[in-house]
Scaffold this motif. Sequence first.
Motif, short mmCIF file in Angstrom:
data_model
loop_
_atom_site.label_atom_id
_atom_site.label_comp_id
_atom_site.label_asym_id
_atom_site.label_seq_id
_atom_site.Cartn_x
_atom_site.Cartn_y
_atom_site.Cartn_z
N PHE A 36 0.92 -1.10 0.09
CA PHE A 36 -0.23 -0.16 0.02
C PHE A 36 0.74 1.25 0.05
CE2 PHE A 36 -2.75 3.30 1.62
CZ PHE A 36 -3.84 3.01 0.99
N GLY A 64 0.04 4.91 -0.91
CA GLY A 64 -1.51 5.06 -1.30
C GLY A 64 -1.80 5.20 -2.98
N PHE A 73 -3.74 2.77 -4.53
CA PHE A 73 -5.16 2.88 -4.08
C PHE A 73 -5.96 4.08 -4.62
CE2 PHE A 73 -7.86 4.99 -0.61
CZ PHE A 73 -8.93 4.04 -0.74
N TRP A 99 -9.11 4.02 -6.80
CA TRP A 99 -10.19 4.94 -6.50
C TRP A 99 -10.78 5.88 -7.73
CZ3 TRP A 99 -10.11 8.57 -1.31
CH2 TRP A 99 -11.14 9.14 -1.03
N HIS A 158 -14.04 -3.08 -1.99
CA HIS A 158 -13.30 -3.40 -0.63
C HIS A 158 -11.84 -3.39 -1.21
CE1 HIS A 158 -15.73 -4.55 2.81
NE2 HIS A 158 -16.61 -4.74 1.79
N TYR A 159 -10.99 -2.59 -0.55
CA TYR A 159 -9.73 -2.49 -1.00
C TYR A 159 -8.73 -2.97 0.25
CZ TYR A 159 -5.69 -0.67 -3.56
OH TYR A 159 -4.25 -0.36 -4.30
N LEU A 165 -7.95 10.61 2.17
CA LEU A 165 -7.27 9.45 2.61
C LEU A 165 -6.65 9.90 3.99
CD1 LEU A 165 -6.18 6.44 2.79
CD2 LEU A 165 -4.32 7.23 1.18
N LEU A 204 -11.66 0.56 3.05
CA LEU A 204 -10.30 0.37 2.90
C LEU A 204 -9.68 -0.60 4.12
CD1 LEU A 204 -7.37 0.78 1.85
CD2 LEU A 204 -7.43 2.91 2.89
#
Length: 625
Positions: free
Chosen positions: A45, A48, A51, A55, A69-70, A100, A123
């Motif tokens: 991760f 991020g 992510f 997103w 779901h991450y 975030l 998350l």
Amino acid sequence: MPDPRQLERTDTTLQVDKTPAPDVIVPPVDQWQQKTGFTILDTSFGAGNQFLATWQAWRDDAQRPQRLHYLGLLPNPASLTELVDQHVAWPKWATLAQELRAVWPTLVPGFHRLYLAQNSIILTLMIGDSDQCLRQITARIESFFIHGEGPRTWPPALFARLNRLAAPQAKLTIVDLNAGKQSVLEQAGFVFEKTASAENINDSADFTTAGIACFSPRWQTNFPHAHAIPSRSHAIVIGAGLAGAAACQRLTLRGWKVTLIERHAQIAQEASGNAAGIFMPVLSRDDNPTSRLTRAAYLFAHHVWQGLGGIGNAFSGARCGVLQVARDAVHEESQQRWAQQANLPPDFAQWLTQPDTSALVGTAVSHGGWWFSGGGWIHPLSLCEAMLKACGDRLQTHFGVAIHELVKTSNGWQVSDNKGKVIASAPIVILANGMEALNLCHASALPLTAIRGQVTYVAAESAPKITPVLCGDGYLTPESNGMHSLGASYDEDNGASLRQKSQNENLARIKKILPSWDVDPDNLPLAGRVGFRCVAPDRLPLIGALPDPMAKSQLREPQLKDMPRLSGLYGLLGFASRGLIWAPLAAELLAAELNNEPMPVEAELAAALDPARFLLKAQRRNQSK
């Protein structure tokens, strides 16, 4: 299942978006479209960037899944300051990056569940050793992002373990692929497309490339935690205290219809009815399961409460901090030594010496103690109101209705009153009514005990003026509405009336913390409230599918998953004296189980809360005789 040899041949060289951040894997938009939910596992991760790219792709896709779901492995988490520095390099995601950072967790080990994008992106950040975290995931992964520094040093067994998480036809995208990794993944059931760089690989090849695979093993797969989701997403929740209100809120958040039944005329009339409850984590030197669970519950509760509108806004209370004072000089010295070794984040827990505790409180405190700056107190009834208000029109309520009978039918369960009238029927029933659950035959064998707790109310002018909550063997809350709450007794009897003996004991416990408090118990009126905590033998809640007490596993060495269950009947019970923090996580865990979603905590911690754990122990004892 399609033959892996007949999969369409495509160019599987990894597509990487070089701007604005390197090594971003193209999100699996073609996989998630028109699905209700979709689950991704990211092995690195970091700050991020993967992510945020995912997103953004989700936001831009009109056919995106309702819930994404991450799951992100985070062995070396960045501080907020470090995040800000790294996010500057990604201006196209500035808004998402800011969101975030707004929910970035306290950097303590464990699973951290966070809700973003108006609760549509869930998350789960897993802080700790990647090997250990992977072993603890309960989820069906539909897309794997294998990249970053971590997987470069993973042992082969760790790659092989990914097939235990993979959903049928799951897509795996891996950076830094070599012959050894590809061989292990293929043996685990992942089928790679041929690429120019992979045409002539052999066991000793040491090339570096990237690849895409599909989980399509030649053997039958069986995900042990999956179950059939009811065609009607409708549940009956019995009990309108903290547990029941949290269950309603977490289920309606997922689109469920919920029927709430409460025997009292109003909500929060049993153990959830005190004027103030305190919230704080539990620390232990060995970071045992109770400490890990209460830490996860405490942090997730904060996240949920913020989503409701925040303490002091959506419901009454104050995040004023909690000071947990050492019992005596020996305990103080021991805790101070451990604090120097534990190196806990100050925003989670901080050790203060006796002069510092006294300065913080504004009066003499007996010893040093742990300072939980994020702790405080809440009026439980107002929190229940806020959770039920958040349910909107998906919630139907029945107050002043006592449950007399619970009957299993071909379509689920029926709940009837003492006149035989059916109050409601649904595929799922959740018992969140504390000790009252034992009055129903299906739950009567659960090992729950009622523990009497008397809280003392003291007028503001009779107690020290303090800002934080003080606790040790007892607790003292700051003044609210002209009154302090002191508590609470732990009595093994069923006396429902206030008694002077319990009040004197409450006062004596606080005087040990505040030796300068000159209070004469005889001059204080007898005032307070008596409630009965619902407590299990190990002091942990019972969360999940209830066991069938009339059946037993036929296996010689059964596991929890092998224990027979009462289909469609679940429990949220045994919250003891920590209902404030248990309720959100317990309800989230149960809602995730009902929806076949990734679990919000480690598998071993979820097992520690399984209602069948006591029956399993009894069966094992009987078999060993």
